[in-house]
Design a protein around this motif. Structure first.
Motif, PDB file in Angstrom:
ATOM      1  N   PHE A  90      -9.547  28.901  53.782  1.00  0.00           N
ATOM      2  CA  PHE A  90     -10.882  29.437  53.997  1.00  0.00           C
ATOM      3  C   PHE A  90     -11.901  28.583  53.237  1.00  0.00           C
ATOM      4  O   PHE A  90     -11.737  28.342  52.044  1.00  0.00           O
ATOM      5  N   ALA A  91     -12.917  28.102  53.930  1.00  0.00           N
ATOM      6  CA  ALA A  91     -13.983  27.311  53.300  1.00  0.00           C
ATOM      7  C   ALA A  91     -15.301  28.061  53.460  1.00  0.00           C
ATOM      8  O   ALA A  91     -15.696  28.434  54.565  1.00  0.00           O
ATOM      9  N   ALA A  92     -15.982  28.295  52.358  1.00  0.00           N
ATOM     10  CA  ALA A  92     -17.255  29.012  52.394  1.00  0.00           C
ATOM     11  C   ALA A  92     -18.356  28.088  52.894  1.00  0.00           C
ATOM     12  O   ALA A  92     -18.468  26.942  52.467  1.00  0.00           O
ATOM     13  N   GLU A  93     -19.184  28.597  53.795  1.00  0.00           N
ATOM     14  CA  GLU A  93     -20.293  27.824  54.346  1.00  0.00           C
ATOM     15  C   GLU A  93     -21.575  28.644  54.241  1.00  0.00           C
ATOM     16  O   GLU A  93     -21.548  29.865  54.316  1.00  0.00           O
ATOM     17  N   VAL A  94     -22.674  27.920  54.101  1.00  0.00           N
ATOM     18  CA  VAL A  94     -23.991  28.547  54.097  1.00  0.00           C
ATOM     19  C   VAL A  94     -24.756  28.002  55.294  1.00  0.00           C
ATOM     20  O   VAL A  94     -24.947  26.796  55.417  1.00  0.00           O
ATOM     21  N   ALA A  95     -25.187  28.882  56.167  1.00  0.00           N
ATOM     22  CA  ALA A  95     -25.925  28.455  57.354  1.00  0.00           C
ATOM     23  C   ALA A  95     -27.370  28.156  56.967  1.00  0.00           C
ATOM     24  O   ALA A  95     -28.113  29.054  56.548  1.00  0.00           O
ATOM     25  N   THR A  96     -27.763  26.913  57.035  1.00  0.00           N
ATOM     26  CA  THR A  96     -29.118  26.510  56.629  1.00  0.00           C
ATOM     27  C   THR A  96     -29.959  26.028  57.801  1.00  0.00           C
ATOM     28  O   THR A  96     -30.984  25.407  57.599  1.00  0.00           O
ATOM     29  N   SER A  97     -29.562  26.305  58.993  1.00  0.00           N
ATOM     30  CA  SER A  97     -30.301  25.802  60.146  1.00  0.00           C
ATOM     31  C   SER A  97     -31.678  26.458  60.279  1.00  0.00           C
ATOM     32  O   SER A  97     -32.631  25.826  60.721  1.00  0.00           O
ATOM     33  N   LEU A 147     -33.533  27.597  57.741  1.00  0.00           N
ATOM     34  CA  LEU A 147     -34.375  27.382  56.564  1.00  0.00           C
ATOM     35  C   LEU A 147     -35.473  26.350  56.822  1.00  0.00           C
ATOM     36  O   LEU A 147     -36.557  26.443  56.251  1.00  0.00           O
ATOM     37  N   ASN A 148     -35.210  25.376  57.665  1.00  0.00           N
ATOM     38  CA  ASN A 148     -36.239  24.384  57.981  1.00  0.00           C
ATOM     39  C   ASN A 148     -37.442  25.036  58.639  1.00  0.00           C
ATOM     40  O   ASN A 148     -38.594  24.709  58.320  1.00  0.00           O
ATOM     41  N   ASP A 149     -37.218  25.949  59.553  1.00  0.00           N
ATOM     42  CA  ASP A 149     -38.323  26.640  60.219  1.00  0.00           C
ATOM     43  C   ASP A 149     -39.105  27.493  59.241  1.00  0.00           C
ATOM     44  O   ASP A 149     -40.333  27.519  59.259  1.00  0.00           O
ATOM     45  N   ILE A 150     -38.407  28.191  58.378  1.00  0.00           N
ATOM     46  CA  ILE A 150     -39.077  29.047  57.404  1.00  0.00           C
ATOM     47  C   ILE A 150     -39.930  28.214  56.450  1.00  0.00           C
ATOM     48  O   ILE A 150     -41.075  28.559  56.168  1.00  0.00           O
ATOM     49  N   MET A 151     -39.406  27.112  55.956  1.00  0.00           N
ATOM     50  CA  MET A 151     -40.167  26.249  55.039  1.00  0.00           C
ATOM     51  C   MET A 151     -41.390  25.654  55.734  1.00  0.00           C
ATOM     52  O   MET A 151     -42.452  25.525  55.135  1.00  0.00           O
ATOM     53  N   PHE A 152     -41.255  25.280  56.994  1.00  0.00           N
ATOM     54  CA  PHE A 152     -42.388  24.736  57.739  1.00  0.00           C
ATOM     55  C   PHE A 152     -43.494  25.773  57.858  1.00  0.00           C
ATOM     56  O   PHE A 152     -44.671  25.471  57.637  1.00  0.00           O
ATOM     57  N   PHE A 153     -43.151  27.011  58.217  1.00  0.00           N
ATOM     58  CA  PHE A 153     -44.159  28.047  58.358  1.00  0.00           C
ATOM     59  C   PHE A 153     -44.812  28.399  57.024  1.00  0.00           C
ATOM     60  O   PHE A 153     -46.010  28.664  56.953  1.00  0.00           O
ATOM     61  N   LEU A 154     -44.062  28.409  55.944  1.00  0.00           N
ATOM     62  CA  LEU A 154     -44.643  28.664  54.624  1.00  0.00           C
ATOM     63  C   LEU A 154     -45.609  27.552  54.225  1.00  0.00           C
ATOM     64  O   LEU A 154     -46.694  27.817  53.700  1.00  0.00           O
ATOM     65  N   LEU A 155     -45.227  26.320  54.452  1.00  0.00           N
ATOM     66  CA  LEU A 155     -46.100  25.196  54.137  1.00  0.00           C
ATOM     67  C   LEU A 155     -47.382  25.265  54.951  1.00  0.00           C
ATOM     68  O   LEU A 155     -48.486  25.087  54.414  1.00  0.00           O
ATOM     69  N   LEU A 156     -47.273  25.552  56.221  1.00  0.00           N
ATOM     70  CA  LEU A 156     -48.445  25.669  57.086  1.00  0.00           C
ATOM     71  C   LEU A 156     -49.343  26.813  56.635  1.00  0.00           C
ATOM     72  O   LEU A 156     -50.573  26.660  56.563  1.00  0.00           O
ATOM     73  N   PHE A 157     -48.759  27.933  56.282  1.00  0.00           N
ATOM     74  CA  PHE A 157     -49.529  29.087  55.825  1.00  0.00           C
ATOM     75  C   PHE A 157     -50.322  28.754  54.553  1.00  0.00           C
ATOM     76  O   PHE A 157     -51.517  29.023  54.470  1.00  0.00           O
TER      77      PHE A 157
END
Length: 130
Positions: A9-16, A18-28
């Motif tokens: 079992f390998a633990a993974e973090v889905a970060t796909s 996060l790019n959209d969220i960071m873009f919207f925060l920066l724009l805001f």
């Protein structure tokens, strides 16, 4: 006899997303920072215990620590200050100027500006920070 699992079992973090969220925060934050204070000249204002808000159209006269005069972010020479204020305030029934004065300047500098306003019958209001 040991039994081993073939699939570890390998633990993974889905970060796909996060790019959209960071873009919207920066724009805001970019939009809010430009709308918040469009006419800002950095000054260290003196402190006051109470403050009063103006509801009329206001003209801002700023004097920075180098004794440079600005009327609504437009630089003005001290010799032409009276003429500029008179031309801007022409036709206004109750002319009011918000004076933003750096706290490192002397009281005499402030008095000179206030005398110019008194000569032109302009109400001068001094801006302070809380």
């Amino acid at each position: 006899m040991k039994i081993r699992r073939k699939n570890k079992f390998a633990a993974e973090v889905a970060t796909s997303s996060l790019n959209d969220i960071m873009f919207f925060l920066l724009l805001f934050f970019l939009i809010i920072s430009t709308v918040a204070n469009p006419n800002v000249i950095k000054l260290m204002l003196p402190k006051a215990s109470s403050s009063q808000q103006l509801s009329k159209k206001q003209v801002t006269l700023s004097v920075d620590a180098n004794k440079q005069y600005f009327i609504d972010k437009q630089p003005v020479s001290p010799a032409n200050l009276e003429a500029e204020l008179q031309s801007i305030m022409a036709g206004i029934q109750e002319p009011t100027v918000v004076v933003r004065f750096d706290k490192s300047l002397t009281v005499q500098d402030l008095v000179d500006v206030l005398q110019t306003g008194a000569k032109l019958n302009i109400k001068m209001v001094m801006a302070t920070s809380k």
